[in-house]
Enzyme design. Structure first.
Site, PDB file in Angstrom:
ATOM      1  N   HIS A 116      -8.444  50.391 -19.240  1.00  0.00           N
ATOM      2  CA  HIS A 116      -9.739  50.886 -19.708  1.00  0.00           C
ATOM      3  C   HIS A 116      -9.818  50.538 -21.197  1.00  0.00           C
ATOM      4  CE1 HIS A 116     -12.681  53.902 -21.050  1.00  0.00           C
ATOM      5  NE2 HIS A 116     -13.058  54.029 -19.794  1.00  0.00           N
ATOM      6  N   ASP A 193      -1.765  56.078 -20.329  1.00  0.00           N
ATOM      7  CA  ASP A 193      -3.140  56.557 -20.236  1.00  0.00           C
ATOM      8  C   ASP A 193      -3.264  57.275 -18.891  1.00  0.00           C
ATOM      9  OD1 ASP A 193      -5.781  56.961 -19.778  1.00  0.00           O
ATOM     10  OD2 ASP A 193      -6.400  54.885 -20.092  1.00  0.00           O
ATOM     11  N   GLN A 196      -6.813  58.941 -15.321  1.00  0.00           N
ATOM     12  CA  GLN A 196      -7.035  58.984 -13.870  1.00  0.00           C
ATOM     13  C   GLN A 196      -5.841  59.585 -13.133  1.00  0.00           C
ATOM     14  OE1 GLN A 196      -9.899  58.218 -12.418  1.00  0.00           O
ATOM     15  NE2 GLN A 196     -10.886  57.297 -14.194  1.00  0.00           N
ATOM     16  N   LYS A 219     -12.406  65.030 -16.125  1.00  0.00           N
ATOM     17  CA  LYS A 219     -12.126  64.327 -14.865  1.00  0.00           C
ATOM     18  C   LYS A 219     -11.272  65.184 -13.935  1.00  0.00           C
ATOM     19  CE  LYS A 219     -11.946  59.767 -17.081  1.00  0.00           C
ATOM     20  NZ  LYS A 219     -13.198  59.101 -16.824  1.00  0.00           N
ATOM     21  N   CYS A 359     -15.764  49.925 -18.014  1.00  0.00           N
ATOM     22  CA  CYS A 359     -15.049  49.864 -19.303  1.00  0.00           C
ATOM     23  C   CYS A 359     -13.724  49.135 -19.158  1.00  0.00           C
ATOM     24  CB  CYS A 359     -14.826  51.251 -19.892  1.00  0.00           C
ATOM     25  SG  CYS A 359     -16.367  52.097 -20.251  1.00  0.00           S
TER      26      CYS A 359
HETATM   27  N1  7TS Z   1      -8.676  55.805 -19.507  1.00  0.00           N
HETATM   28  C1  7TS Z   1      -9.058  55.684 -18.229  1.00  0.00           C
HETATM   29  C2  7TS Z   1      -8.104  55.085 -17.236  1.00  0.00           C
HETATM   30  C3  7TS Z   1     -10.320  56.114 -17.846  1.00  0.00           C
HETATM   31  O1  7TS Z   1     -10.689  56.000 -16.572  1.00  0.00           O
HETATM   32  C4  7TS Z   1     -11.183  56.668 -18.824  1.00  0.00           C
HETATM   33  C5  7TS Z   1     -12.590  57.078 -18.490  1.00  0.00           C
HETATM   34  C6  7TS Z   1     -10.710  56.796 -20.133  1.00  0.00           C
HETATM   35  C7  7TS Z   1      -9.460  56.352 -20.438  1.00  0.00           C
HETATM   36  C8  7TS Z   1     -11.523  57.423 -21.213  1.00  0.00           C
HETATM   37  O2  7TS Z   1     -11.692  58.771 -20.958  1.00  0.00           O
HETATM   38  P1  7TS Z   1     -12.720  59.638 -21.822  1.00  0.00           P
HETATM   39  O3  7TS Z   1     -12.744  60.948 -21.128  1.00  0.00           O
HETATM   40  O4  7TS Z   1     -12.182  59.716 -23.193  1.00  0.00           O
HETATM   41  O5  7TS Z   1     -14.037  58.913 -21.743  1.00  0.00           O
HETATM   42  N2  7TS Z   1     -13.107  56.406 -17.376  1.00  0.00           N
HETATM   43  C9  7TS Z   1     -14.395  56.336 -16.986  1.00  0.00           C
HETATM   44  C10 7TS Z   1     -14.770  55.623 -15.860  1.00  0.00           C
HETATM   45  O6  7TS Z   1     -13.992  55.030 -15.146  1.00  0.00           O
HETATM   46  N3  7TS Z   1     -16.086  55.704 -15.730  1.00  0.00           N
HETATM   47  O7  7TS Z   1     -16.566  56.464 -16.717  1.00  0.00           O
HETATM   48  C11 7TS Z   1     -15.519  56.867 -17.508  1.00  0.00           C
END
Ligand code: 7TS
Length: 403
Positions: A116, A193, A196, A219, A359
């Site tokens: 990501h 990271d 997920q 999430k 992303c």
């Molecule tokens: N890393 C991964 C693997 C992610 O899926 C996401 C967000 C992030 C980092 C960033 O997380 P945040 O909460 O700081 O935004 N992923 C997604 C997605 O897959 N669709 O929308 C957000």
């Protein structure tokens, strides 16, 4: 097993009838989380770590209880749990707070092609500023972390290995303990990271092998605006604060400041207090189901979906086609159809999936596609959601003349 149908009543949004298959982007919120935040805001709210008055003490206790709860969830020490704004902030904190201190010309940062942007762009920025170089582990033909290529790329110049615990676009789950132990053999720091991974699979930081783990509350049934950076204490001690301000100091003079102990050193400013209470309730909720059961449920739905999607004319599945080392995220495309059009048709059938590059633009280039439609499962999904998805896809195929 058809999921946990009893708990669907806990998610008011499902009353709209939506087949919500976009939990990878953000999950829905159950009533116990909403109620915990509401109750706290109505009865116990004040800023934390400040006032001597009772409300502030109660708020501080609630905030610190959330930290303890996160620690118990991860089998970590509470002092190793830093509250952030989310996974993105957590990863930037490591890249800038640790990377700027410990990287220089000749050093190498290793990520993967399936990251990501949150675990790629900060490292690009830090590489540019420090003179370190950035390299990427490729994926295999079926979308897995390429261990052979990783072994070849790993040498003592690699100072940090940063990779996703579970791909948000492919569902791939790299084998973190093995990747981490190889990285540690060359004395590299390991950043996972977990945005997920943590919501879907129980994580024990004592066996995971990571030095840093980042994730977001939103999430995992919790609210937006809060996330976690967990770090092993010796790794956190190597990190400089990324932000300065209130709450993070021991003493300040006009020209200098000393830092508060960890974790407060890394929590400048007023934190997300109500949200911490919500995250606490979300973890209670997840643990009341059991993380093992949640992971099994995701995989059960994934197995059914992989099988049924393979039968839909024109549908291509990107990423692992079997259940080995993968979670409940499936990326698909339909021949001759743009992913956004596919998602729009599915929406007309009450099915919410995400379309786009997720992303992960470099990964899309690797896959040779501009975008995919992504299906992602969580605790409230059932086989009926897959029925609706498959029938929506068949209708889309007919409309676009596929197959
Ligand atoms: N890393 C991964 C693997 C992610 O899926 C996401 C967000 C992030 C980092 C960033 O997380 P945040 O909460 O700081 O935004 N992923 C997604 C997605 O897959 N669709 O929308 C957000």
């Amino acid at each position: 097993m058809n999921g946990f149908p009893d708990l669907r009543a806990d998610f008011p949004i499902l009353e709209t009838g939506v087949h919500f298959l976009d939990s990878g982007a953000s999950s829905q919120k159950p009533v116990p989380v909403l109620e915990a935040m509401d109750r706290f805001a109505r009865t116990s709210y004040a800023n934390v770590h400040r006032g001597a008055y009772k409300l502030s003490v109660a708020a501080t206790e609630a905030y610190e209880a959330a930290r303890q709860r996160v620690a118990r969830f991860l089998n970590a020490d509470p002092d190793e749990v830093i509250f952030t704004r989310g996974a993105t902030t957590s990863l930037n904190m490591v890249a800038f707070g640790w990377g700027m201190q410990h990287l220089g010309p000749g050093d190498r940062i290793l990520t993967t092609v399936m990251e990501h942007h949150a675990n790629l762009v900060p490292w690009q920025m830090v590489a540019r500023r420090t003179g370190a170089t950035l390299d990427h582990v490729p994926i295999t033909a079926d979308g897995r972390f390429d261990l052979d290529a990783y072994r070849e790329k790993l040498d003592e110049r690699v100072k940090v290995v940063a990779f996703t615990g579970m791909s948000n676009a492919l569902g791939t789950i790299p084998v973190t303990p093995l990747i981490a132990s190889l990285a540690h053999e060359v004395d590299a720091r390991v950043v996972v990271d977990g945005a997920q991974l943590v919501p879907h699979r129980g994580v024990d930081v004592k066996t995971l092998g990571a030095d840093f783990l980042a994730f977001s509350s939103h999430k995992m049934l919790g609210p937006t605006g809060i996330g976690v950076l967990w770090g092993r204490m010796d790794a956190l001690e190597e990190m400089e604060p990324f932000e300065g301000g209130g709450e993070m100091i021991a003493d300040v003079t006009l020209h200098d400041a000393t830092w508060a102990p960890i974790p407060h050193r890394f929590e400048a400013g007023t934190p997300s207090i109500i949200e911490a209470v919500g995250l606490h309730a979300a973890i209670d909720y997840l643990d009341s189901i059991g993380m093992d059961r949640i992971f099994a449920h995701d995989r059960h739905l994934t197995a059914i979906a992989l099988e049924r999607l393979a039968d839909v004319p024109g549908v291509r599945i990107h990423g692992p086609r079997d259940l080995e080392d993968r979670g409940g995220v499936i990326s698909i495309t339909m021949d001759g159809t743009h992913a956004h059009d596919l998602a729009t048709i599915l929406d007309e059938h009450g099915v919410a999936v995400r379309a786009g590059h997720h992303c992960a633009k470099p990964l899309m280039r690797e896959l040779g596609v501009a975008a995919t439609a992504r299906v992602s499962f969580y605790v409230y999904n059932t086989e009926e959601d897959i029925d609706a998805l498959v029938s929506g896809l068949r209708k889309a195929g007919e409309l676009f003349g596929v197959g």
